[in-house]
Every structure is written in structure tokens, then in C-alpha cells.
Design a protein around this motif. Structure first.
Motif, PDB file in Angstrom:
ATOM      1  N   ILE A  32     -10.351   0.429  -9.708  1.00  0.00           N
ATOM      2  CA  ILE A  32      -9.219  -0.164 -10.423  1.00  0.00           C
ATOM      3  C   ILE A  32      -7.925   0.226  -9.720  1.00  0.00           C
ATOM      4  O   ILE A  32      -7.694   1.409  -9.428  1.00  0.00           O
ATOM      5  CB  ILE A  32      -9.191   0.313 -11.887  1.00  0.00           C
ATOM      6  CG1 ILE A  32     -10.481  -0.101 -12.595  1.00  0.00           C
ATOM      7  CG2 ILE A  32      -7.986  -0.263 -12.623  1.00  0.00           C
ATOM      8  CD1 ILE A  32     -10.622   0.467 -13.986  1.00  0.00           C
ATOM      9  N   VAL A  33      -7.081  -0.751  -9.441  1.00  0.00           N
ATOM     10  CA  VAL A  33      -5.803  -0.502  -8.768  1.00  0.00           C
ATOM     11  C   VAL A  33      -4.871   0.242  -9.722  1.00  0.00           C
ATOM     12  O   VAL A  33      -4.595  -0.217 -10.832  1.00  0.00           O
ATOM     13  CB  VAL A  33      -5.145  -1.823  -8.319  1.00  0.00           C
ATOM     14  CG1 VAL A  33      -3.802  -1.548  -7.662  1.00  0.00           C
ATOM     15  CG2 VAL A  33      -6.057  -2.572  -7.365  1.00  0.00           C
ATOM     16  N   LYS A  34      -4.395   1.416  -9.288  1.00  0.00           N
ATOM     17  CA  LYS A  34      -3.503   2.229 -10.117  1.00  0.00           C
ATOM     18  C   LYS A  34      -2.053   2.168  -9.671  1.00  0.00           C
ATOM     19  O   LYS A  34      -1.144   2.213 -10.494  1.00  0.00           O
ATOM     20  CB  LYS A  34      -3.977   3.688 -10.098  1.00  0.00           C
ATOM     21  CG  LYS A  34      -5.269   3.928 -10.863  1.00  0.00           C
ATOM     22  CD  LYS A  34      -5.094   3.563 -12.333  1.00  0.00           C
ATOM     23  CE  LYS A  34      -6.358   3.816 -13.137  1.00  0.00           C
ATOM     24  NZ  LYS A  34      -6.189   3.416 -14.542  1.00  0.00           N
ATOM     25  N   LYS A  35      -1.832   2.059  -8.363  1.00  0.00           N
ATOM     26  CA  LYS A  35      -0.453   2.042  -7.861  1.00  0.00           C
ATOM     27  C   LYS A  35      -0.407   1.360  -6.511  1.00  0.00           C
ATOM     28  O   LYS A  35      -1.251   1.614  -5.658  1.00  0.00           O
ATOM     29  CB  LYS A  35       0.102   3.466  -7.744  1.00  0.00           C
ATOM     30  CG  LYS A  35       1.553   3.531  -7.273  1.00  0.00           C
ATOM     31  CD  LYS A  35       2.032   4.962  -7.168  1.00  0.00           C
ATOM     32  CE  LYS A  35       3.467   5.032  -6.667  1.00  0.00           C
ATOM     33  NZ  LYS A  35       3.937   6.427  -6.515  1.00  0.00           N
ATOM     34  N   ILE A  36       0.587   0.489  -6.332  1.00  0.00           N
ATOM     35  CA  ILE A  36       0.810  -0.172  -5.047  1.00  0.00           C
ATOM     36  C   ILE A  36       2.112   0.377  -4.479  1.00  0.00           C
ATOM     37  O   ILE A  36       3.198   0.071  -4.984  1.00  0.00           O
ATOM     38  CB  ILE A  36       0.882  -1.697  -5.202  1.00  0.00           C
ATOM     39  CG1 ILE A  36      -0.381  -2.230  -5.878  1.00  0.00           C
ATOM     40  CG2 ILE A  36       1.079  -2.365  -3.845  1.00  0.00           C
ATOM     41  CD1 ILE A  36      -0.309  -3.698  -6.232  1.00  0.00           C
ATOM     42  N   ILE A  91     -11.377  -8.442   3.528  1.00  0.00           N
ATOM     43  CA  ILE A  91     -11.637  -9.336   2.393  1.00  0.00           C
ATOM     44  C   ILE A  91     -11.650  -8.512   1.110  1.00  0.00           C
ATOM     45  O   ILE A  91     -12.366  -7.507   1.013  1.00  0.00           O
ATOM     46  CB  ILE A  91     -12.984 -10.069   2.576  1.00  0.00           C
ATOM     47  CG1 ILE A  91     -12.927 -10.974   3.814  1.00  0.00           C
ATOM     48  CG2 ILE A  91     -13.318 -10.889   1.333  1.00  0.00           C
ATOM     49  CD1 ILE A  91     -14.252 -11.643   4.135  1.00  0.00           C
ATOM     50  N   VAL A  92     -10.856  -8.926   0.139  1.00  0.00           N
ATOM     51  CA  VAL A  92     -10.756  -8.223  -1.144  1.00  0.00           C
ATOM     52  C   VAL A  92     -11.300  -9.127  -2.239  1.00  0.00           C
ATOM     53  O   VAL A  92     -10.867 -10.272  -2.382  1.00  0.00           O
ATOM     54  CB  VAL A  92      -9.287  -7.832  -1.448  1.00  0.00           C
ATOM     55  CG1 VAL A  92      -9.195  -7.162  -2.811  1.00  0.00           C
ATOM     56  CG2 VAL A  92      -8.746  -6.919  -0.362  1.00  0.00           C
ATOM     57  N   HIS A  93     -12.247  -8.615  -3.010  1.00  0.00           N
ATOM     58  CA  HIS A  93     -12.781  -9.340  -4.162  1.00  0.00           C
ATOM     59  C   HIS A  93     -12.063  -8.839  -5.409  1.00  0.00           C
ATOM     60  O   HIS A  93     -12.168  -7.658  -5.749  1.00  0.00           O
ATOM     61  CB  HIS A  93     -14.289  -9.107  -4.303  1.00  0.00           C
ATOM     62  CG  HIS A  93     -15.082  -9.557  -3.115  1.00  0.00           C
ATOM     63  ND1 HIS A  93     -15.594 -10.831  -2.999  1.00  0.00           N
ATOM     64  CD2 HIS A  93     -15.447  -8.907  -1.979  1.00  0.00           C
ATOM     65  CE1 HIS A  93     -16.245 -10.948  -1.854  1.00  0.00           C
ATOM     66  NE2 HIS A  93     -16.162  -9.790  -1.207  1.00  0.00           N
ATOM     67  N   ASN A  94     -11.325  -9.718  -6.066  1.00  0.00           N
ATOM     68  CA  ASN A  94     -10.576  -9.354  -7.276  1.00  0.00           C
ATOM     69  C   ASN A  94     -11.312  -9.905  -8.492  1.00  0.00           C
ATOM     70  O   ASN A  94     -11.248 -11.098  -8.792  1.00  0.00           O
ATOM     71  CB  ASN A  94      -9.155  -9.918  -7.208  1.00  0.00           C
ATOM     72  CG  ASN A  94      -8.275  -9.370  -8.314  1.00  0.00           C
ATOM     73  OD1 ASN A  94      -8.759  -8.850  -9.311  1.00  0.00           O
ATOM     74  ND2 ASN A  94      -6.966  -9.482  -8.138  1.00  0.00           N
ATOM     75  N   TYR A  95     -11.997  -9.016  -9.202  1.00  0.00           N
ATOM     76  CA  TYR A  95     -12.793  -9.445 -10.349  1.00  0.00           C
ATOM     77  C   TYR A  95     -11.943  -9.636 -11.601  1.00  0.00           C
ATOM     78  O   TYR A  95     -12.404 -10.248 -12.567  1.00  0.00           O
ATOM     79  CB  TYR A  95     -13.908  -8.437 -10.619  1.00  0.00           C
ATOM     80  CG  TYR A  95     -15.061  -8.571  -9.639  1.00  0.00           C
ATOM     81  CD1 TYR A  95     -16.138  -9.388  -9.914  1.00  0.00           C
ATOM     82  CD2 TYR A  95     -15.043  -7.895  -8.424  1.00  0.00           C
ATOM     83  CE1 TYR A  95     -17.179  -9.534  -9.013  1.00  0.00           C
ATOM     84  CE2 TYR A  95     -16.077  -8.026  -7.515  1.00  0.00           C
ATOM     85  CZ  TYR A  95     -17.149  -8.849  -7.822  1.00  0.00           C
ATOM     86  OH  TYR A  95     -18.172  -8.985  -6.921  1.00  0.00           O
ATOM     87  N   LYS A  96     -10.715  -9.117 -11.586  1.00  0.00           N
ATOM     88  CA  LYS A  96      -9.851  -9.286 -12.761  1.00  0.00           C
ATOM     89  C   LYS A  96      -9.382 -10.728 -12.899  1.00  0.00           C
ATOM     90  O   LYS A  96      -9.069 -11.199 -13.998  1.00  0.00           O
ATOM     91  CB  LYS A  96      -8.643  -8.343 -12.658  1.00  0.00           C
ATOM     92  CG  LYS A  96      -7.785  -8.266 -13.912  1.00  0.00           C
ATOM     93  CD  LYS A  96      -8.561  -7.647 -15.059  1.00  0.00           C
ATOM     94  CE  LYS A  96      -7.687  -7.507 -16.306  1.00  0.00           C
ATOM     95  NZ  LYS A  96      -6.641  -6.482 -16.128  1.00  0.00           N
ATOM     96  N   PRO A 115      -2.250 -10.744  -4.155  1.00  0.00           N
ATOM     97  CA  PRO A 115      -3.707 -10.887  -4.204  1.00  0.00           C
ATOM     98  C   PRO A 115      -4.334 -10.029  -5.296  1.00  0.00           C
ATOM     99  O   PRO A 115      -5.428 -10.307  -5.769  1.00  0.00           O
ATOM    100  CB  PRO A 115      -4.140 -10.422  -2.808  1.00  0.00           C
ATOM    101  CG  PRO A 115      -3.060  -9.491  -2.372  1.00  0.00           C
ATOM    102  CD  PRO A 115      -1.789 -10.022  -2.961  1.00  0.00           C
ATOM    103  N   PHE A 116      -3.640  -8.977  -5.678  1.00  0.00           N
ATOM    104  CA  PHE A 116      -4.071  -8.127  -6.790  1.00  0.00           C
ATOM    105  C   PHE A 116      -2.843  -7.408  -7.328  1.00  0.00           C
ATOM    106  O   PHE A 116      -1.792  -7.378  -6.691  1.00  0.00           O
ATOM    107  CB  PHE A 116      -5.149  -7.120  -6.343  1.00  0.00           C
ATOM    108  CG  PHE A 116      -4.742  -6.289  -5.155  1.00  0.00           C
ATOM    109  CD1 PHE A 116      -3.968  -5.151  -5.292  1.00  0.00           C
ATOM    110  CD2 PHE A 116      -5.140  -6.663  -3.876  1.00  0.00           C
ATOM    111  CE1 PHE A 116      -3.594  -4.399  -4.202  1.00  0.00           C
ATOM    112  CE2 PHE A 116      -4.777  -5.915  -2.771  1.00  0.00           C
ATOM    113  CZ  PHE A 116      -4.004  -4.777  -2.934  1.00  0.00           C
TER     114      PHE A 116
END
Length: 373
Positions: free
Chosen positions: A231-235, A261-266, A216-217
Motif C-alpha cells: 500500500i502506497v503510504k507516501k510519495i 510496470i505498475v499494477h494498481n489494484y485500487k 498512476p497511483f
């Protein structure tokens, strides 16, 4: 009397040793030389065939694998090629002793059984090593992709390898004649107990697997979840680290991200922009009618922008309200702000040239009473 007893015991031991040697010799049965000559021929033929397989067939398989697109077959054949020559000698010996055991030689049957178990253990060991090499290759391919979190892939790699060795041990014990049903059942019960004790942690781990598979991201995406954004830095396996716009790091359990609910603008391919402005009530109708036409012309002449609509929307509290809609062929927020700024400057310039004024809130201020007498 004691001497006779001592000599008698010594003679009995010697007699037992002689009988034991005769028993072993009877098992070997050296009388039939034709059988042993046949066994030597079988051993020589087996060695020759296995030599052809190792030095000819494997080489041809390497050449074939080199022409394929995937590298997994190259890895598998290289691992087979690394198996030592002693393994092939054991196979030849097993074939030979299998023949001798079929001639009802008891000792050779026992040797055949030992060789069988040894070969099974070696085969399972090399099978696990081959699969691990293929897993390592797949891990390296995934790590080379920039959108994959390295720590997650490496941890999954270790989990898969551990699972392979566990399966290998169970298979070896099963071939050795042990009842592995009880062992597997015990592992199942123990696994349930551990799962109950670590259900929160395991929930995050499974959520991490879900994020990895569903995607999802990914690292570098700008996401909004709940009241947080960044901004996602590490999963990781248990949590995901997000860098907020203010600079701080937000550590979020993976289960929280999969449950909300996750909004992914990328992943936005385009943006739909809606904005409005107000014009003073003193503006003439002729100028008001020109505004939608001029705004459409301004927006249409800007690159990467698609005009949607421009309308006199409503009578506002402080002036006539116009609503503008346009689309940007990019999900980049900075690019959106640059284009919005360009549109705003162009509209402002047109209003200045035409003498049209922007409406602004007018505040009524109570007059100050003169208290002097």
C-alpha cells in the motif's frame, strides 16, 4: 608668501563652490513659475486619479471577484489592495517630474530616472508577492484533497517561489541597464554542470513530477511492481514509501516506479474471478450435468456478483475438472474473498446434499515388506 598662497587657494575653493551652486540653480531654473504651477496641478490630478483607483475601483473589483466561483481573482485583488499609499505617491511624483524633465530641466530628469527605477522595483516585488499568494492558495486547495501527498506539494511550492524571485532579480537588473545575457548564460552552464553531477537525484525528482501529473497511483492505493507489492503510504520528491503486507516499509526510487510496470489494484472497477474444482471420477454423468446449472444459480443469487460461465473443463489427474468464471462489481480484495467464501460454502452444501465428492490427490504408498523369516 605662504599666506597669500593659502588665501588664494581658499578663495578659489569658495569661487568653485559658488559656481557649483549656480550650476545646480541653473538646472532647476526657478525663473518660470508657470511650469511649477502646472507641475503642482499635474501632481494633484494624478493623486486624485490614483486615489479613485485605490479606494473606489479596487473596492468594485473586490465585489465583482466575490461573485465569481474561483478564489484566485480574490487573492490577486487583495494583494493589490495591500499596496501602500506611498507607492501611489511615487507614481504621482514620477508623472510630475516626467513633465518637468520634458521642459529640459536636467536635475528633474535625474530625479525622474530614480523614481522610475524605484517604481519598477516595487511593481516587480508586488507582482511576485501576488503570484506567490495565488500559488499558496492553489497549494492549500491541493492539500485539502486527501489523495495528494503534502510534502510533494509543499516542495513544489518552494521551487516555484524560488524560481519567481530568480526571474524578478533578472528583470530588475535588466531594467537597471545591466546586461543579463551573460548572467543567464552563466546560470545555464552552471545548471548543466549541476545536472550532470546530480543526474540520479534529478531523475527521481522529475519522476516524482511525472507521478504527480500523470497520477498512476496515489496514497492509499495497493500496487504491485516487479516482485514487490503493498500500500502506497507516501510519495516524496526522491522516493515513494510502500507498506508491504508483512508490515515492513519498502522505499522505492521514483524513477524505478516510472520505468517499470505498475499494477494498481485500487483503480479496479471490477474483478474477473476464475476458479475450478475437481469431482471424483466415480460421479455419475447425470450429477455432472447438474453441476454447471447449480453453480450458475448459486452465483446469480449473490449480490454484487455477475455470472460469467460454468463448464466441465477437462479430465484432470484426479477427477473431472470444472471451471467457473464470475465478476465482482468492486475492486476491494476483502470483499472478493467474502464473496468467494460464500460461493464455496454454497457449492459445498449442494455437493453434500447430492452426495457428490470433491476429488483429491491419491498417493500410492509402497507396501512394507515383512523381513522376518
Amino acid at each position: 608668501m605662504k599666506e597669500w598662497i593659502r588665501l588664494g587657494c581658499k578663495n578659489n575653493i569658495e569661487v568653485l563652490m559658488i559656481f557649483s551652486d549656480i550650476t545646480v540653480l541653473n538646472k532647476i531654473n526657478f525663473g518660470n513659475t508657470d511650469i511649477y504651477i502646472t507641475a503642482l496641478v499635474i501632481f494633484a490630478i494624478s493623486i486624485s486619479i490614483l486615489r479613485i483607483f485605490k479606494f473606489v475601483i479596487i473596492k468594485k473589483l473586490k465585489n465583482i471577484a466575490a461573485k465569481t466561483v474561483t478564489k484566485y481573482d480574490d487573492v490577486a485583488i487583495d494583494m493589490v489592495d495591500k499596496i501602500g499609499w506611498h507607492f501611489y505617491i511615487l507614481i504621482a511624483l514620477y508623472i510630475t517630474f516626467h513633465y518637468l524633465a520634458s521642459m529640459q530641466f536636467g536635475l528633474f530628469s535625474e530625479i525622474k530616472t530614480i523614481l522610475y527605477y524605484t517604481i519598477v522595483i516595487i511593481i516587480i516585488y508586488h507582482a511576485v508577492k501576488t503570484i506567490q499568494a495565488m500559488v499558496d492558495h492553489g497549494t492549500d486547495v491541493l492539500i485539502m484533497r486527501k489523495d495528494i501527498d503534502v510534502s510533494t506539494i509543499e516542495l513544489l511550492n518552494r521551487i516555484i517561489k524560488g524560481g519567481l524571485w530568480l526571474v524578478a532579480i533578472i528583470l530588475i537588473l535588466s531594467h537597471l541597464g545591466y546586461n543579463v545575457t551573460t548572467l543567464v548564460a552563466g546560470l545555464g552552464i552552471g545548471g548543466i554542470a549541476v545536472a550532470f553531477a546530480l543526474q540520479n537525484i534529478l531523475g527521481d525528482v522529475f519522476a516524482s513530477c511525472s507521478i504527480f501529473l500523470d497520477k498512476p497511483f496515489k496514497r492509499g492505493d495497493y500496487i504491485i511492481f516487479g516482485t514487490e507489492e503493498g500500500i502506497v503510504k507516501k510519495i516524496g520528491m526522491k522516493s515513494t514509501r510502500v507498506e508491504a503486507l508483512q508490515g515492513q516499509e519498502i522505499i522505492v526510487p521514483n524513477k524505478t516506479l516510472t520505468d517499470t510496470i505498475v499494477h494498481n489494484y485500487k483503480k479496479m472497477d471490477y474483478r474477473r474471478i476464475v476458479f475450478n474444482f475437481s469431482i471424483k471420477y466415480e460421479t455419475t454423468t447425470a450429477n455432472l450435468e447438474k453441476i454447471p446449472i447449480i453453480v450458475k444459480e448459486i452465483v446469480t443469487n449473490i449480490k454484487m456478483v455477475r455470472f460469467g460461465r460454468a463448464h466441465f473443463h477437462k479430465f484432470g489427474d484426479f477427477g473431472y475438472v470444472f471451471e467457473i468464471v464470475y465478476f465482482i462489481d468492486s475492486g476491494d480484495y476483502s470483499k472478493y474473498m467474502d464473496l468467494q467464501q460464500e460461493i464455496n460454502f454454497a457449492i459445498k452444501k449442494y455437493f453434500e446434499n447430492e452426495g457428490i465428492e470433491i476429488a483429491y490427490p491419491a498417493y500410492w504408498q509402497k507396501p512394507v515388506e515383512n523381513t522376518r523369516s
